[in-house]
Scaffold this motif. Sequence first.
Motif, mmCIF file in Angstrom:
data_model
loop_
_atom_site.group_PDB
_atom_site.id
_atom_site.type_symbol
_atom_site.label_atom_id
_atom_site.label_comp_id
_atom_site.label_asym_id
_atom_site.label_seq_id
_atom_site.Cartn_x
_atom_site.Cartn_y
_atom_site.Cartn_z
ATOM 1 N N PRO A 27 0.800 -1.231 0.000
ATOM 2 C CA PRO A 27 0.000 0.000 0.000
ATOM 3 C C PRO A 27 0.835 1.284 0.000
ATOM 4 N N ASP A 28 2.056 1.219 0.548
ATOM 5 C CA ASP A 28 2.889 2.415 0.656
ATOM 6 C C ASP A 28 3.786 2.643 -0.559
ATOM 7 N N GLU A 29 3.817 1.691 -1.472
ATOM 8 C CA GLU A 29 4.678 1.801 -2.647
ATOM 9 C C GLU A 29 3.850 2.173 -3.875
ATOM 10 N N THR A 30 4.530 2.712 -4.887
ATOM 11 C CA THR A 30 3.849 3.031 -6.141
ATOM 12 C C THR A 30 3.925 1.837 -7.087
ATOM 13 N N ALA A 31 2.967 1.764 -7.988
ATOM 14 C CA ALA A 31 2.971 0.691 -8.983
ATOM 15 C C ALA A 31 4.082 0.938 -10.000
ATOM 16 N N PRO A 32 4.639 -0.113 -10.597
ATOM 17 C CA PRO A 32 5.658 0.071 -11.651
ATOM 18 C C PRO A 32 5.092 0.899 -12.802
ATOM 19 N N PHE A 33 5.976 1.594 -13.507
ATOM 20 C CA PHE A 33 5.508 2.495 -14.567
ATOM 21 C C PHE A 33 4.743 1.753 -15.656
ATOM 22 N N TYR A 34 5.162 0.516 -15.983
ATOM 23 C CA TYR A 34 4.470 -0.220 -17.032
ATOM 24 C C TYR A 34 3.050 -0.588 -16.592
ATOM 25 N N TRP A 35 2.874 -0.807 -15.280
ATOM 26 C CA TRP A 35 1.535 -1.124 -14.773
ATOM 27 C C TRP A 35 0.638 0.115 -14.828
ATOM 28 N N SER A 36 1.213 1.263 -14.508
ATOM 29 C CA SER A 36 0.459 2.510 -14.612
ATOM 30 C C SER A 36 0.054 2.784 -16.057
ATOM 31 N N PHE A 37 0.957 2.473 -16.996
ATOM 32 C CA PHE A 37 0.651 2.658 -18.410
ATOM 33 C C PHE A 37 -0.502 1.755 -18.837
ATOM 34 N N PRO A 95 -3.605 5.002 -25.482
ATOM 35 C CA PRO A 95 -2.225 5.484 -25.308
ATOM 36 C C PRO A 95 -2.147 6.878 -24.722
ATOM 37 N N LEU A 96 -3.160 7.720 -25.008
ATOM 38 C CA LEU A 96 -3.131 9.092 -24.496
ATOM 39 C C LEU A 96 -3.086 9.101 -22.979
ATOM 40 N N PHE A 97 -3.969 8.336 -22.358
ATOM 41 C CA PHE A 97 -4.005 8.330 -20.898
ATOM 42 C C PHE A 97 -2.957 7.385 -20.297
ATOM 43 N N GLY A 98 -2.500 6.415 -21.088
ATOM 44 C CA GLY A 98 -1.367 5.612 -20.638
ATOM 45 C C GLY A 98 -0.121 6.469 -20.520
ATOM 46 N N ILE A 99 0.096 7.342 -21.523
ATOM 47 C CA ILE A 99 1.237 8.264 -21.511
ATOM 48 C C ILE A 99 1.128 9.242 -20.340
ATOM 49 N N VAL A 100 -0.090 9.722 -20.071
ATOM 50 C CA VAL A 100 -0.306 10.628 -18.940
ATOM 51 C C VAL A 100 0.189 10.000 -17.648
ATOM 52 N N PHE A 125 4.397 9.002 -13.320
ATOM 53 C CA PHE A 125 5.312 8.076 -12.656
ATOM 54 C C PHE A 125 6.748 8.572 -12.750
ATOM 55 N N ILE A 126 7.159 8.978 -13.949
ATOM 56 C CA ILE A 126 8.542 9.430 -14.146
ATOM 57 C C ILE A 126 8.826 10.693 -13.347
ATOM 58 N N GLY A 127 7.817 11.569 -13.250
ATOM 59 C CA GLY A 127 7.987 12.784 -12.455
ATOM 60 C C GLY A 127 8.741 13.881 -13.177
ATOM 61 N N VAL A 128 8.428 14.089 -14.473
ATOM 62 C CA VAL A 128 9.091 15.153 -15.229
ATOM 63 C C VAL A 128 8.819 16.516 -14.589
ATOM 64 N N GLY A 129 7.542 16.733 -14.204
ATOM 65 C CA GLY A 129 7.176 18.003 -13.583
ATOM 66 C C GLY A 129 7.913 18.230 -12.278
ATOM 67 N N GLU A 130 8.011 17.187 -11.458
ATOM 68 C CA GLU A 130 8.721 17.309 -10.188
ATOM 69 C C GLU A 130 10.208 17.586 -10.421
ATOM 70 N N PHE A 131 10.758 16.953 -11.476
ATOM 71 C CA PHE A 131 12.174 17.164 -11.806
ATOM 72 C C PHE A 131 12.428 18.623 -12.201
ATOM 73 N N ILE A 132 11.518 19.177 -13.020
ATOM 74 C CA ILE A 132 11.675 20.566 -13.466
ATOM 75 C C ILE A 132 11.532 21.535 -12.297
ATOM 76 N N MET A 133 10.570 21.249 -11.398
ATOM 77 C CA MET A 133 10.290 22.169 -10.299
ATOM 78 C C MET A 133 11.335 22.109 -9.192
ATOM 79 N N SER A 134 11.824 20.894 -8.912
ATOM 80 C CA SER A 134 12.704 20.754 -7.750
ATOM 81 C C SER A 134 14.082 20.214 -8.083
ATOM 82 N N GLN A 135 14.306 19.873 -9.375
ATOM 83 C CA GLN A 135 15.585 19.302 -9.804
ATOM 84 C C GLN A 135 15.890 17.985 -9.107
#
Length: 331
Positions: free
Chosen positions: A225-235, A303-308, A313-323
Amino acid sequence: MSQQQISLPAKLINGGIAGIVGVTCVFPIDLAKTRLQNQRQGQQVYKNMIDCLVKTVRSEGCFGMYRGAAVNLTLVTPEKAIKLAANDFFRYHLSKDGRGLTVFKEMLAGCSAGMCQVIITTPMEMLKIQLQDAGRLVAQQRKPGIIPCTRLVTTNAVLSRSYNVVPSSIPRAVSATQIARQLLRTEGIQGLYKGLGATLLRDVPFSIVYFPLFAHLNKLGKPSPDETAPFYWSFISGCAAGSTAAVAVNPCDVVKTRLQSLNKGANEDTYTGIVDCFRKILKREGPSAFLKGAGCRAIVMAPLFGIVQVMYFIGVGEFIMSQSPLKLISD
């Protein structure tokens, strides 16, 4: 609370990037969906999605498959950002009691997000549909057995100048900006929001189905419950939830597409509203007409919402905001 303020812009970035990438990948299929949904009985130009894409490339070139893409790419960033951020916002506030989210609360959050996004979705869809459907009208005039009409039934002067063509010609290019200006000049802001009710009828149920379904499917892939699902599962979860919700609301999408099409071909119906549109389609084309373009729409939304979800999961936004390092890199 500060973490919420930092994460919200990151979610907006994730949604925007996902929208641009997704739209670029699936736009030709979306174009086929629009053209198939606008076909009437006895005036079919395209047999199916593949036939539509092949004929589009032959008559309009490869770039013809991206008619209306510019307006979509311009507005998809705020549209996806509003949809995803609003859902997170409402889920956050609905779970403040500490008891978590029930299915009803998840559906309520999705409903609220769907209502927020139509601020951008309605004008975006309105302009996109005019550009996407241009080739179908010309192809309909060229089709043997259909008497070419030199005057299409229109409600827009810019579109009339572009689409009043002889059967052997290709419609002169018309931009979304020209259409928007003409609509604002002749009908005011409500011109851009033609079909708002039908858009709500589509997007609210879509969000009600999509967000809870994705949350529960994604939860199945979590190691704990405390972990995130793998990115492929989220896709996969995003694809499954997106395609399911898309097919479920396809009848509403058909009605919305018909109502937002300003130009009509020869002998095509005009509609006074949602009920009138639904009644005429059912009477003249049968129940199967409401499933037109359902396969295309499912292929677009998967694929549109799979990509979302992968972007989240990857956290591009978090990377840009907080490096902070991207998840796939840090893993």
